[in-house]
Structure formats: C-alpha cells, structure tokens
Write a protein that holds these residues in place. Sequence first.
Motif, PDB file in Angstrom:
ATOM      1  N   SER A  38      14.069  25.038  24.860  1.00 22.99           N
ATOM      2  CA  SER A  38      14.761  24.698  26.101  1.00 22.99           C
ATOM      3  C   SER A  38      16.272  24.541  25.927  1.00 22.99           C
ATOM      4  CB  SER A  38      14.157  23.432  26.709  1.00 22.99           C
ATOM      5  OG  SER A  38      12.806  23.655  27.057  1.00 22.99           O
ATOM      6  N   PRO A  39      16.762  23.740  24.968  1.00 22.43           N
ATOM      7  CA  PRO A  39      18.217  23.627  24.813  1.00 22.43           C
ATOM      8  C   PRO A  39      18.888  24.939  24.450  1.00 22.43           C
ATOM      9  CG  PRO A  39      17.099  21.853  23.652  1.00 22.43           C
ATOM     10  CD  PRO A  39      16.045  22.827  24.058  1.00 22.43           C
ATOM     11  N   ILE A  40      18.244  25.708  23.555  1.00 23.09           N
ATOM     12  CA  ILE A  40      18.851  26.985  23.141  1.00 23.09           C
ATOM     13  C   ILE A  40      18.880  27.954  24.309  1.00 23.09           C
ATOM     14  CG2 ILE A  40      18.517  29.003  21.669  1.00 23.09           C
ATOM     15  CD1 ILE A  40      17.506  27.157  19.508  1.00 23.09           C
ATOM     16  N   MET A  41      17.800  28.010  25.066  1.00 22.73           N
ATOM     17  CA  MET A  41      17.764  28.871  26.241  1.00 22.73           C
ATOM     18  C   MET A  41      18.842  28.463  27.241  1.00 22.73           C
ATOM     19  SD  MET A  41      16.449  31.312  28.094  1.00 22.73           S
ATOM     20  CE  MET A  41      14.805  31.749  27.527  1.00 22.73           C
ATOM     21  N   MET A  42      18.981  27.170  27.472  1.00 26.82           N
ATOM     22  CA  MET A  42      19.969  26.689  28.433  1.00 26.82           C
ATOM     23  C   MET A  42      21.386  27.020  27.968  1.00 26.82           C
ATOM     24  SD  MET A  42      20.427  22.842  29.961  1.00 26.82           S
ATOM     25  CE  MET A  42      20.971  22.173  28.378  1.00 26.82           C
ATOM     26  N   ILE A  43      21.657  26.812  26.682  1.00 26.95           N
ATOM     27  CA  ILE A  43      23.009  27.079  26.159  1.00 26.95           C
ATOM     28  C   ILE A  43      23.331  28.572  26.214  1.00 26.95           C
ATOM     29  CG2 ILE A  43      24.424  27.024  24.077  1.00 26.95           C
ATOM     30  CD1 ILE A  43      22.928  24.397  23.359  1.00 26.95           C
ATOM     31  N   PHE A  44      22.419  29.402  25.713  1.00 27.86           N
ATOM     32  CA  PHE A  44      22.675  30.841  25.680  1.00 27.86           C
ATOM     33  C   PHE A  44      22.789  31.415  27.096  1.00 27.86           C
ATOM     34  CE2 PHE A  44      20.746  31.775  21.224  1.00 27.86           C
ATOM     35  CZ  PHE A  44      21.799  31.067  20.659  1.00 27.86           C
ATOM     36  N   ALA A  45      21.885  30.976  27.991  1.00 33.19           N
ATOM     37  CA  ALA A  45      21.929  31.468  29.368  1.00 33.19           C
ATOM     38  C   ALA A  45      23.218  31.027  30.056  1.00 33.19           C
ATOM     39  CB  ALA A  45      20.711  30.959  30.146  1.00 33.19           C
ATOM     40  N   ALA A  46      23.657  29.778  29.795  1.00 31.85           N
ATOM     41  CA  ALA A  46      24.910  29.289  30.393  1.00 31.85           C
ATOM     42  C   ALA A  46      26.105  30.069  29.880  1.00 31.85           C
ATOM     43  CB  ALA A  46      25.062  27.800  30.094  1.00 31.85           C
ATOM     44  N   VAL A  47      26.105  30.380  28.582  1.00 31.78           N
ATOM     45  CA  VAL A  47      27.209  31.157  28.001  1.00 31.78           C
ATOM     46  C   VAL A  47      27.285  32.549  28.629  1.00 31.78           C
ATOM     47  CG1 VAL A  47      28.018  32.294  25.895  1.00 31.78           C
ATOM     48  CG2 VAL A  47      27.269  29.909  25.813  1.00 31.78           C
ATOM     49  N   MET A  48      26.121  33.200  28.777  1.00 31.61           N
ATOM     50  CA  MET A  48      26.109  34.540  29.363  1.00 31.61           C
ATOM     51  C   MET A  48      26.510  34.496  30.842  1.00 31.61           C
ATOM     52  SD  MET A  48      25.470  36.251  26.769  1.00 31.61           S
ATOM     53  CE  MET A  48      25.578  37.808  27.649  1.00 31.61           C
ATOM     54  N   ALA A  49      26.078  33.453  31.548  1.00 31.10           N
ATOM     55  CA  ALA A  49      26.448  33.324  32.949  1.00 31.10           C
ATOM     56  C   ALA A  49      27.950  33.111  33.094  1.00 31.10           C
ATOM     57  CB  ALA A  49      25.686  32.171  33.590  1.00 31.10           C
ATOM     58  N   LEU A  50      28.526  32.281  32.240  1.00 36.04           N
ATOM     59  CA  LEU A  50      29.976  32.045  32.272  1.00 36.04           C
ATOM     60  C   LEU A  50      30.742  33.317  31.947  1.00 36.04           C
ATOM     61  CD1 LEU A  50      30.084  28.563  30.505  1.00 36.04           C
ATOM     62  CD2 LEU A  50      30.767  29.046  32.868  1.00 36.04           C
ATOM     63  N   LYS A  51      30.164  34.122  31.072  1.00 36.25           N
ATOM     64  CA  LYS A  51      30.825  35.380  30.725  1.00 36.25           C
ATOM     65  C   LYS A  51      30.846  36.338  31.905  1.00 36.25           C
ATOM     66  CE  LYS A  51      30.819  38.977  27.172  1.00 36.25           C
ATOM     67  NZ  LYS A  51      30.151  39.506  25.966  1.00 36.25           N
ATOM     68  N   ILE A  52      29.805  36.306  32.745  1.00 35.71           N
ATOM     69  CA  ILE A  52      29.756  37.183  33.916  1.00 35.71           C
ATOM     70  C   ILE A  52      30.724  36.697  34.991  1.00 35.71           C
ATOM     71  CG2 ILE A  52      28.279  38.001  35.800  1.00 35.71           C
ATOM     72  CD1 ILE A  52      25.918  37.844  33.835  1.00 35.71           C
ATOM     73  N   ASN A  53      30.628  35.375  35.321  1.00 33.64           N
ATOM     74  CA  ASN A  53      31.520  34.845  36.352  1.00 33.64           C
ATOM     75  C   ASN A  53      31.581  33.321  36.202  1.00 33.64           C
ATOM     76  OD1 ASN A  53      32.304  33.755  39.124  1.00 33.64           O
ATOM     77  ND2 ASN A  53      32.625  35.953  39.411  1.00 33.64           N
ATOM     78  N   VAL A  54      32.742  32.822  35.875  1.00 31.02           N
ATOM     79  CA  VAL A  54      32.909  31.400  35.599  1.00 31.02           C
ATOM     80  C   VAL A  54      32.664  30.552  36.850  1.00 31.02           C
ATOM     81  CG1 VAL A  54      34.506  29.608  34.843  1.00 31.02           C
ATOM     82  CG2 VAL A  54      34.495  31.838  33.701  1.00 31.02           C
ATOM     83  N   GLN A  55      33.279  30.951  37.966  1.00 31.72           N
ATOM     84  CA  GLN A  55      33.202  30.129  39.178  1.00 31.72           C
ATOM     85  C   GLN A  55      31.766  30.001  39.689  1.00 31.72           C
ATOM     86  OE1 GLN A  55      35.993  32.178  41.708  1.00 31.72           O
ATOM     87  NE2 GLN A  55      37.700  30.820  41.111  1.00 31.72           N
ATOM     88  N   LEU A  56      31.038  31.122  39.724  1.00 30.79           N
ATOM     89  CA  LEU A  56      29.660  31.062  40.203  1.00 30.79           C
ATOM     90  C   LEU A  56      28.746  30.313  39.231  1.00 30.79           C
ATOM     91  CD1 LEU A  56      29.155  34.675  41.651  1.00 30.79           C
ATOM     92  CD2 LEU A  56      29.567  32.557  42.909  1.00 30.79           C
ATOM     93  N   SER A  57      29.091  30.357  37.949  1.00 33.74           N
ATOM     94  CA  SER A  57      28.271  29.670  36.953  1.00 33.74           C
ATOM     95  C   SER A  57      28.333  28.160  37.099  1.00 33.74           C
ATOM     96  CB  SER A  57      28.719  30.049  35.538  1.00 33.74           C
ATOM     97  OG  SER A  57      28.598  31.447  35.342  1.00 33.74           O
TER      98      SER A  57
END
Length: 592
Positions: free
Chosen positions: A159-178
């Motif tokens: 769960s923590p690794i999934m949350m961290i990696f998914a958050a990093v990828m989301a921020l890479k796509i678009n910071v504001q929407l993330s």
Amino acid sequence: MSKNTTFKNLAPCVKGYIMPSVLTPILIIFEVLLEVFIPLLMAAIVDGGLYGEEDFMLKQFFSAELIANKPRFILTVGMIMVCAALFSLMFGVIAGRTAAIASMGFGSNLRKKLFYKVQDFSFANVDKYSTPSLVTRLTTDVSNVQNTYQMLIRGFVRSPIMMIFAAVMALKINVQLSLIFIFAIPVLGFALFVMISLGRKRFSVMLTKYDKLNASVQEDLVAVREVKTYVREDYEKEKFDAAAEDLKKAQFRAEKVFVWSNPIQLLVMWTCTIILLFMGGNRVIFQENLGTGELVSLLTYSTQIVNSLAMMSFIFAAWSRSRASFGRINEVLCETPDIVGGESDAKVENGSIEFKNVSFAYRNAERTLNDINLKINSGETVGIVAGTGEGKSTLVQLIPRFYDCTEGEVLVGGRNVKDYSLYELRESVSMVMQKNVLFSGSIYENLKWGDPDATNEEIERACKLSCAHDFIMSFPKGYETDLGQGGVNVSGGQKQRLCIARALLKNPKILILDDSTSAVDTATDAKIRKALREYLPGTTKIIISQRISSVYDCDKIVVMDKGEISAVGNHQELMRSSEIYREVCESQAKEG
C-alpha cells in the motif's frame, strides 16, 4: 507491556521463515512497479495510437516508424501491457504464497513458544490466567497475530509503495490535478486515527468475552456426565446463550467502529474522481493542455492512491484488532514462573521429609496452612486425616513444589526442595492426585508416562500391585485397550488403580496418594496398601484419605484441623489423645 518487550518476544518466532518474510516485500515491489507502469502504456495507446497526438507519454521509447504505423503501434504497446499485467500477476501470486508460508510458520513458532512457556508455569501461574483464557490466547489470539503478520509483510509494504509511486507518476503528468487526491490523504488519515483509537479498547473487551465463552464450553464438556445426571441441559444452554450473546454484543460494538471505513473510502474516491473529471475534462476539451490518455492515467493513479489508502486503513483496523491479542500473548510470555528449579544437579538421596514452620496462602486469599512442623522418616508410611478444605492436598503439593510455601521451608532428603532442580525433585516424587487424569490412547501408553523405558514385565508388576492387572486382562485387547479421551471407557475405581500403577512405575523415593482409593472397595484398598508395604519398603508413602480404614495401620497419622496439625501418632495413640480423630473413627464405625 512496552513495544520493545513485545518485539523482543515475537521476533524470534520468525526464525526458520526469514527467507519468505524477506522475499515477500521484494516480490511486492516488483508487482507494484509493473502495476504503476500499466497506466503509462494506456496513455501512450490513447494519445499516440488512437488520437495520433505528436507529443505523448513514453514517446521517446518507440521508433518514429512504429509510431507512424498506428495499428502496429497499438498492438505492440498492448502486448507490452499484457506482459506487464501477467508478470505483475505472477509476482503477486508468488508473494501471496511466500506471505502465507511466512505467516503460518510465524504462527506455528508462536504457538510453540506460548505452549512451552505455559509448561513452565507453576500451579499459581495457571491459576492467575485460568485455563480457558490460556486456550483463547493459544488459539484465537495467535490467529489474530498471525493474520496481522501476513498483512504487515504483504499489504503494509504494497500500500505505501503503491501510493508513493502512483503519486509520483500523477505529479509527473500534472501537478495541479494531482493535488486533488493528495488532499484526500489527511481526510482518510484522520478518520483512521479516530477508528483505531475507539476500536482498541473494544477489541480487548471482546477477547475477554471469548474467554468466558470458552470457559462455559469447557466446563460443559468436561462435566457432561454431571450435567446429564442433574438434568441441567437447559441451564447450560441458557448459560451458553448468555455468554454467546455477550460476545456478539462485544463484537458488534467493536466492529461497528470500522463500518464507516468503506463508505468514507468510497466517498473520498468518487469525490476525487468527479473533481478530476470536471477539471481534467475542461483542460482536455477547452484548454487543450492535457491529453485524453493522460487524463485516463490520472484517473487510474487516483484510484490506485485512494485504494492504497483504503488498504492501509484496513490494515490499521486489523492492527487495532490484534493489539489486544498482542498484549495478551505478550503478557503470558513476560510472565515469570513462580517456581524455578535450583542450580544444583544433586539427586534426592532418600525419602525423608521435613516441614519447618511452613505456612501457605493462595494468591489473594487467607492462609491455608499455618506454622506446620512435621518430620517424616524415609520409608515411613504416613496417613493424613482432616475434613474437607483443611489443607491436606495443599500440604503434600509443597513436596514436589507444585506450590512454594510462603513462610518456612520444606526439606526432602535433608535438603531444601528449592535447592533441587525441578526435574530431579519431581522424578523422585510420584503423586496420584484427587482428580485422576488419563490421556487419550491405550492403557499401555498411559502407563508408560510413569517410565517411558519400562518393560512389559515391569508394567504388569505395577498393575498387579495396584490391583489393576485382572480388570485390564478382562478387556478383549488387554493393555492395548483404548481409553478414549480422559479415560471414559473405565470406571472411577479402575481409573484410580491405573493412576496408582502409573505412579509406581516411576519407582519413586516418595509416593503420595491423595485420596486416590476413594472409588475402590475396602478389600481392594487393603490389598493395595499391603502390596505397597511389602514391595516398596524403602519408599516413603503418604496416604491422604477420608476413610480411617485406609490409614489406621500407618506408622504415623497426622490429624489436621483448620490448616494446622492437631495431633500426630499411630492409631492407638490418637484414639486416646485426639478428640477429632476419635470422633471420625466412631462416626465411620457406626456407618460401617
């Protein structure tokens, strides 16, 4: 109990299963990496393959020729997605298996550790916890801890690794929407904190209700004959129903705290999804600064993040349930046995016994024995007579150190019993208790408890001394007759004689018969006492009995009254000097 103490007690239980415990998190990391990679491939298919946008995610990893051929590009990226999904599945399956192996091994080691610890308990330690409570700790509590361990090495890593990696990828796509679903983390975190705080105490109460239910079941099964004799089935049903109802209410009160977990998770997830669709759709359609595939990826990552948070809340909820179990298990593991053997390996030289100013009181109770002074020579036969509850059984239980006296000292073979190792002391003392206990298995297997190396001739001789051989041979299978659980296939008198035979096989320095011939007739009782006199002349024999006929020919008879020694002497002396003894003799003579 401190967290350090709990960790110190539980960490050794991982021994033998370190490899699967370490391998599980590693496999989970690979599984998560592949899961996080799949939405990027989806974005590439949508933006690069379906919409043909010039700039899309992962473009740098594909050749211009492949990108230009849209069907081939979609097929290629799709195949990569399928492979990533299959490998992710493979890592997840293997991780599930290693996690199961590690948790079951951990649970097995923990049960063994608990059981071995309980084996070291004195009678006082067992009295403190009660048998049903110890059974619950060895079963329900260990299962709770075992399941939590599996969640920790699997779910708590995923769960923590999934949350961290998914958050990093989301921020890479678009910071504001993330930032939309990142704000959801404190909301779920606060809700989780409240649920755990309320749930911990409630689960502790629930486990005590389990103890009461187990006590009701145990008493009913052990005393099933008495229940049926007194036609108390309805009463026992009502008692069980009451215990089950109390447990149900406690479970409901504990579990309802976490009923809000799933609704809160869904509320947060769908709120984030709606806001993301609204703001992301506006950027895709009107502002045209976000690709359709990127929006799809963002939605996937938001789901992964919220699901990870939900899984973490589930894990913490399980942890809250298990904290009470951790505490109860740790309580047993930290319990210091009241009785520890001496460091000396000295053997018991003879069967002499001496009580010097001995007093004893059970935990949180008044004195049962008070200032006992008594000397028994090696080889003597001593009878003890007293009314119910006068301390007869308690006195003799101090000899093998089932309990320790609270004042004074007990000497065996001229040495304080605390100086002997428990093994050497108890190997020299055979005791047949009031409650005769036989184990599942054959008569032969039960008798071997007295001496695992005893020959058939020695077993037969002990049975003849206890007048058990004849009735054993009357069974079709003789010594191989199965006794059933607790010796249900034999009568009370037969059970007593088997227990005496088992005690004789130890060839003890001291033999204690605690009202152990009460269920046999007086003629058989006399034969047993005669056999003990003739064949065990060097063994000190202590006979506790309510029947004067069982002790009248002893070398000396001890009369006890209110936890004190009232008189000591042989039958003739006590008839002259002890009013208590004389009254018992006269009343039994009239009854006879």
